[in-house]
Design a protein around this motif. Structure first.
Motif, PDB file in Angstrom:
ATOM      1  N   PRO A  91       4.839  11.295 -18.314  1.00 21.82           N
ATOM      2  CA  PRO A  91       4.842  12.276 -19.414  1.00 21.82           C
ATOM      3  C   PRO A  91       4.196  11.774 -20.696  1.00 21.82           C
ATOM      4  N   PHE A  92       4.135  10.456 -20.868  1.00 17.89           N
ATOM      5  CA  PHE A  92       3.582   9.880 -22.085  1.00 17.89           C
ATOM      6  C   PHE A  92       2.077   9.638 -21.977  1.00 17.89           C
ATOM      7  N   ILE A  93       1.536   9.824 -20.774  1.00 20.01           N
ATOM      8  CA  ILE A  93       0.097   9.721 -20.548  1.00 20.01           C
ATOM      9  C   ILE A  93      -0.505  11.105 -20.329  1.00 20.01           C
ATOM     10  N   LEU A  94       0.140  11.905 -19.486  1.00 18.40           N
ATOM     11  CA  LEU A  94      -0.302  13.280 -19.217  1.00 18.40           C
ATOM     12  C   LEU A  94       0.501  14.194 -20.133  1.00 18.40           C
ATOM     13  N   ARG A  95      -0.053  14.463 -21.295  1.00 17.89           N
ATOM     14  CA  ARG A  95       0.726  15.124 -22.348  1.00 17.89           C
ATOM     15  C   ARG A  95       0.460  16.623 -22.463  1.00 17.89           C
ATOM     16  N   THR A  96      -0.165  17.197 -21.443  1.00 15.79           N
ATOM     17  CA  THR A  96      -0.276  18.650 -21.368  1.00 15.79           C
ATOM     18  C   THR A  96       0.433  19.121 -20.106  1.00 15.79           C
ATOM     19  N   ARG A  97       0.936  20.332 -20.167  1.00 11.03           N
ATOM     20  CA  ARG A  97       1.640  20.866 -18.993  1.00 11.03           C
ATOM     21  C   ARG A  97       0.715  20.978 -17.795  1.00 11.03           C
ATOM     22  N   ARG A  98      -0.527  21.347 -18.032  1.00  9.74           N
ATOM     23  CA  ARG A  98      -1.469  21.515 -16.932  1.00  9.74           C
ATOM     24  C   ARG A  98      -1.668  20.202 -16.183  1.00  9.74           C
ATOM     25  N   GLU A  99      -1.846  19.119 -16.921  1.00 11.03           N
ATOM     26  CA  GLU A  99      -2.086  17.823 -16.279  1.00 11.03           C
ATOM     27  C   GLU A  99      -0.845  17.326 -15.541  1.00 11.03           C
ATOM     28  N   PHE A 100       0.313  17.449 -16.187  1.00 15.84           N
ATOM     29  CA  PHE A 100       1.523  16.961 -15.521  1.00 15.84           C
ATOM     30  C   PHE A 100       1.829  17.798 -14.287  1.00 15.84           C
ATOM     31  N   ARG A 101       1.633  19.111 -14.406  1.00 17.83           N
ATOM     32  CA  ARG A 101       1.859  19.991 -13.252  1.00 17.83           C
ATOM     33  C   ARG A 101       0.909  19.628 -12.112  1.00 17.83           C
ATOM     34  N   ALA A 102      -0.323  19.280 -12.457  1.00 15.32           N
ATOM     35  CA  ALA A 102      -1.291  18.871 -11.429  1.00 15.32           C
ATOM     36  C   ALA A 102      -0.843  17.586 -10.736  1.00 15.32           C
ATOM     37  N   LEU A 103      -0.253  16.671 -11.499  1.00 16.31           N
ATOM     38  CA  LEU A 103       0.271  15.440 -10.894  1.00 16.31           C
ATOM     39  C   LEU A 103       1.388  15.749  -9.909  1.00 16.31           C
ATOM     40  N   VAL A 104       2.304  16.609 -10.314  1.00 11.84           N
ATOM     41  CA  VAL A 104       3.435  16.952  -9.445  1.00 11.84           C
ATOM     42  C   VAL A 104       2.947  17.645  -8.176  1.00 11.84           C
ATOM     43  N   ILE A 105       1.992  18.554  -8.313  1.00 11.68           N
ATOM     44  CA  ILE A 105       1.438  19.227  -7.139  1.00 11.68           C
ATOM     45  C   ILE A 105       0.788  18.211  -6.202  1.00 11.68           C
ATOM     46  N   THR A 106       0.074  17.252  -6.777  1.00  8.12           N
ATOM     47  CA  THR A 106      -0.588  16.220  -5.981  1.00  8.12           C
ATOM     48  C   THR A 106       0.431  15.375  -5.229  1.00  8.12           C
ATOM     49  N   LEU A 107       1.492  14.969  -5.909  1.00  5.96           N
ATOM     50  CA  LEU A 107       2.544  14.187  -5.256  1.00  5.96           C
ATOM     51  C   LEU A 107       3.238  15.007  -4.171  1.00  5.96           C
ATOM     52  N   ALA A 108       3.477  16.280  -4.459  1.00  4.00           N
ATOM     53  CA  ALA A 108       4.142  17.145  -3.479  1.00  4.00           C
ATOM     54  C   ALA A 108       3.289  17.312  -2.221  1.00  4.00           C
ATOM     55  N   PHE A 109       1.979  17.426  -2.412  1.00  2.19           N
ATOM     56  CA  PHE A 109       1.090  17.549  -1.258  1.00  2.19           C
ATOM     57  C   PHE A 109       1.063  16.252  -0.451  1.00  2.19           C
ATOM     58  N   ALA A 110       1.102  15.108  -1.150  1.00  4.89           N
ATOM     59  CA  ALA A 110       1.153  13.817  -0.454  1.00  4.89           C
ATOM     60  C   ALA A 110       2.434  13.704   0.359  1.00  4.89           C
ATOM     61  N   ILE A 111       3.529  14.199  -0.187  1.00  7.74           N
ATOM     62  CA  ILE A 111       4.804  14.183   0.542  1.00  7.74           C
ATOM     63  C   ILE A 111       4.705  15.023   1.810  1.00  7.74           C
ATOM     64  N   LEU A 112       4.097  16.196   1.699  1.00  7.68           N
ATOM     65  CA  LEU A 112       3.911  17.060   2.871  1.00  7.68           C
ATOM     66  C   LEU A 112       3.084  16.353   3.940  1.00  7.68           C
ATOM     67  N   CYS A 113       1.967  15.749   3.523  1.00 11.26           N
ATOM     68  CA  CYS A 113       1.115  15.034   4.481  1.00 11.26           C
ATOM     69  C   CYS A 113       1.857  13.851   5.085  1.00 11.26           C
ATOM     70  N   GLY A 114       2.641  13.168   4.253  1.00 10.18           N
ATOM     71  CA  GLY A 114       3.430  12.056   4.759  1.00 10.18           C
ATOM     72  C   GLY A 114       4.431  12.518   5.795  1.00 10.18           C
ATOM     73  N   GLY A 115       5.085  13.638   5.537  1.00 10.69           N
ATOM     74  CA  GLY A 115       6.044  14.184   6.491  1.00 10.69           C
ATOM     75  C   GLY A 115       5.405  14.501   7.827  1.00 10.69           C
ATOM     76  N   ILE A 116       4.192  15.044   7.792  1.00  7.00           N
ATOM     77  CA  ILE A 116       3.468  15.327   9.034  1.00  7.00           C
ATOM     78  C   ILE A 116       3.164  14.027   9.781  1.00  7.00           C
ATOM     79  N   GLY A 117       2.763  12.998   9.010  1.00  8.06           N
ATOM     80  CA  GLY A 117       2.494  11.706   9.630  1.00  8.06           C
ATOM     81  C   GLY A 117       3.734  11.110  10.282  1.00  8.06           C
ATOM     82  N   PHE A 118       4.871  11.212   9.595  1.00  4.10           N
ATOM     83  CA  PHE A 118       6.115  10.674  10.153  1.00  4.10           C
ATOM     84  C   PHE A 118       6.526  11.422  11.417  1.00  4.10           C
ATOM     85  N   LEU A 119       6.219  12.716  11.432  1.00  3.61           N
ATOM     86  CA  LEU A 119       6.553  13.527  12.599  1.00  3.61           C
ATOM     87  C   LEU A 119       5.668  13.168  13.796  1.00  3.61           C
ATOM     88  N   LEU A 120       4.390  12.956  13.533  1.00  4.51           N
ATOM     89  CA  LEU A 120       3.438  12.675  14.613  1.00  4.51           C
ATOM     90  C   LEU A 120       3.488  11.225  15.077  1.00  4.51           C
TER      91      LEU A 120
END
Length: 232
Positions: free
Chosen positions: A94-123
């Motif tokens: 939050p102290f580096i990405l100080r706009t909502r758009r940037e922080f939201r983009a980070l969270v979306i990116t992490l969430a997508f990585a989690i989804l891909c990771g889950g698929i990897g763990f399943l396979l």
């Protein structure tokens, strides 16, 4: 003439961006916003990461993901410090990405990585090939190591989300840092990645796939959503 003004405007905006400090207080409203999004993403992580681990525990099928030569890699308990330092990267966001758009983009990116990771763990359900370290080998790092070991659960190996998260944060943060900061951040990411194998929590394939996943997610996720001018 209009195009000249546009070029001058872009140049000035870039100068302003360069003049902005790397770390700065973003205001309480932004902190509250980031806490809400972070909490939601944590729930998503617990659902996927915990769910896949529990599912693999009930499956007999396993995929070998290590090389025999890896078993000779030494156990370095002090690297637990770098392993756990990933949480500092999260708290810095939050102290580096100080706009909502940037922080939201980070969270979306992490969430997508989690989804891909889950698929990897399943396979690729896998067991860690390293033996559990002896208590006498842990020394002063015993408490921190056991805490990290519990958070890491048991079966989720390919890709390493620990590595993916660290590289995602560093790739995004380093774009806003001076040269010395870029070097320090990428050294940090490298040490986090190395720590996962030096404290015998992951294998080399996990690190490679986690690093690759991070770069793809930043390119396809963060760069797209952070630069979307239609979102505030």
């Amino acid at each position: 003439m209009a195009s000249l003004h546009a070029i001058v405007g872009i140049a000035r905006s870039k100068e302003v961006e360069r003049a902005e400090p790397f770390l700065a207080w973003p205001g309480w409203a932004h902190i509250r916003y980031t806490l809400v999004l972070s909490f939601a993403n944590t729930l998503w992580f617990v659902l996927v990461y915990g769910g896949m681990d529990a599912l693999t525990a009930r499956r007999s099928f396993r995929v070998p993901v290590h090389f025999l030569t890896e078993l000779a890699i030494p156990f370095v308990p002090a690297m637990t410090l770098f392993y756990m330092s990933i949480y500092l990267l999260f708290w810095m966001a939050p102290f580096i990405l100080r706009t909502r758009r940037e922080f939201r983009a980070l969270v979306i990116t992490l969430a997508f990585a989690i989804l891909c990771g889950g698929i990897g763990f399943l396979l690729f359900p896998a067991d860690l090939a390293f033996a559990q370290p002896r208590e006498e080998d842990l020394g002063i790092w015993a408490g921190m190591f056991h805490f990290a070991d519990k958070l890491n659960l048991t079966y989720n190996l390919v890709p390493s989300l620990h590595v993916a998260f660290a590289v995602i944060c560093v790739a995004i943060f380093s774009a806003r840092a001076p040269v010395a900061g870029k070097v320090a951040l990428w050294f940090w990411a490298t040490m986090v990645a190395a720590s996962t194998v030096l404290i015998h929590q992951h294998h080399l394939l996990d690190i490679a796939t986690g690093w690759l996943l991070a770069l793809v997610c930043v390119k396809c996720g963060f760069d797209r959503f952070a630069n979307n001018s239609s979102s505030s």
